[in-house]
Write an enzyme that holds these catalytic residues in place. Structure first.
Site, PDB file in Angstrom:
ATOM      1  CE1 TYR A   1       1.867   2.874  -9.587  1.00 15.55           C
ATOM      2  CE2 TYR A   1       1.626   0.562 -10.180  1.00 15.55           C
ATOM      3  CZ  TYR A   1       1.466   1.585  -9.271  1.00 15.55           C
ATOM      4  OH  TYR A   1       0.909   1.334  -8.051  1.00 15.55           O
TER       5      TYR A   1
ATOM      6  CD  GLU B   1       2.289   3.869  -6.112  1.00 15.44           C
ATOM      7  OE1 GLU B   1       1.189   3.417  -6.436  1.00 15.44           O
ATOM      8  OE2 GLU B   1       2.435   4.988  -5.606  1.00 15.44           O
TER       9      GLU B   1
END
Ligand code: GDP
Ligand code: MN
Length: 386
Positions: free
Chosen positions: A109, A197
């Site tokens: 992530y 993101e």
């Protein structure tokens, strides 16, 4: 302002942030052509909506051959995709991304966002990337780390290395990560993004680092200097009433309750929503018509709120400062005469020309409920909806 994954990936390519080969498609025929142009199988078909959680919601599927591309694209296009981020009403899929399938060795992530508290850009990253990141954040937050970048200094070499080491990247892939993160930071700053993101950021079994997903949000207040970004806006993804309100410079946010409210000033609007809640009702919207609203704006505000079927009563809370109460009252009366009112309207008005304003409301012969002060207004609006 949000954009789609396929648009974000186009921008990533311009900034040399590595992504897999892919192409957007608006029909199943286009999807098939895209797959054929990629020339590899499997391909991944990804529903394009402004919400995450598509994987879990059934909006990301592998297609092993041409026939499956057609079947999946046909199923996705036009469907209402419900994910934990869309709410129960879901979002209609109008395009899909067809991407060369990757064989994933590990999912990470990685995100960048503005941290208002430290006034820095924060890099958040984790070795536990993938579709369960929300669970990770909730149950094992220690698995997510943060590195703060001073925007005046820009991202430094030691910070790139810190992210790489803490992600446990294998040495041969480290350089790819540094380049990716450096370029991503550049993209973030140059375009006034508020969030970027990548989940997952992947390492393929061939040792290649790629942004497999891309979610980007821009600071709307900076869009005036990014005309190219503004062109990526997709009105289909936005609340139609919010789009309508933005045409008239009204600060409007659609909410869940049933009390529509019209207020001048954002602070007063927040306070008004609080008193509505306190009185046991719930606001259907935030609406700030602004300190210097014209009667035309008031009329548009009224029309937009009445177009919302949730609204069972309207609370008007005005402080007459720059916007005088008589001007406002005239706007309300004009609006009501044009649109008609189907719901009770409680009015609390204070400040400059308050008496003239009240007289206009009373003389109009329309059925307004006058409130003396804020708590009186709250009690009357709660009574009207409950
Ligand atoms: P999201 O659920 O909306 O965040 O959509 P993502 O783009 O992140 O896709 C969800 C998941 O699908 C990813 O976490 C991957 O596990 C999987 N996925 C996406 N593309 C590929 C691919 O090319 N190959 C494989 N094996 N899995 C993929
Ligand atoms: Mn994702």
């Amino acid at each position: 302002m949000k954009i789609h994954e396929y648009q974000a990936k186009e921008l990533f390519r311009k900034y040399n942030v590595p992504v897999a080969e892919s192409c957007v498609a608006f029909s199943k025929e286009e999807a098939l052509k895209a797959a054929n142009d990629l020339g590899v199988f499997p391909v991944v078909i990804k529903a394009q909506i402004h919400a995450g959680g598509r994987g879990k919601g059934g909006g990301v599927k592998l297609a092993a051959n041409q026939e499956q591309v057609l079947t999946i694209a046909d199923q996705f296009l036009g469907m209402r995709l419900v994910t934990h981020q869309t709410g129960p009403e879901g979002k209609i899929v109008r395009k899909v991304l067809v991407e060369a399938g990757q064989s994933i060795d590990k999912e990470f992530y990685l995100s960048l966002l503005v941290d208002r508290h430290t006034e820095k850009i924060v890099i958040m990253a984790s070795q536990a990337g993938g579709i369960d990141i929300e669970d990770v954040a909730q149950k094992t937050p220690e698995k997510i780390f943060k590195v703060y970048v001073d925007p005046l200094l820009g991202i430094q070499g030691y910070q790139l290395r810190e992210v790489g080491f803490r992600l446990g990247f294998p040495a041969p892939a480290m350089k790819q990560l540094y380049g990716l993160l450096f370029n991503l930071y550049k993209f973030f700053v140059e375009n006034d993004a508020s969030l970027v993101e990548i989940n997952p950021l992947i390492l393929t079994s061939e040792g290649v680092v790629l942004a497999l997903d891309a979610k980007v949000d821009f600071d709307s207040n900076a869009l005036y200097r990014h005309k190219d970004i503004l062109e990526l806006r997709d009105l289909d993804e936005e609340d139609p009433l919010e789009v309508e309100a933005s045409k008239y410079n009204l600060n409007y946010v659609n909410l869940d309750g049933n009390v529509g409210n019209i207020v001048n000033g954002a602070g007063l609007a927040m306070a008004t929503m609080d008193i509505i809640k306190n009185a046991g009702a719930a606001p259907a919207n935030f609406m700030d018509v602004g300190g210097g609203a014209t009667s035309e704006q008031v009329e548009n505000a009224f029309r937009i709120i009445l177009a919302d079927p949730k609204v069972k009563a309207i609370l008007i809370n005005i402080f007459g400062g720059i916007l005088r109460c008589d001007i406002f009252a005239k706007g309300v009366v004009d609006a009501v005469k044009k649109t008609g009112i189907s719901v009770p309207v409680v009015v609390r008005m204070r400040g400059t020309n308050m008496d003239e304003g009240k007289k206009i409301l009373i003389d109009s012969g329309l059925n307004f409920i006058n409130a003396f002060d804020l708590s009186d207004a709250a009690a009357k609006i709660a009574a009207a909806v409950n």
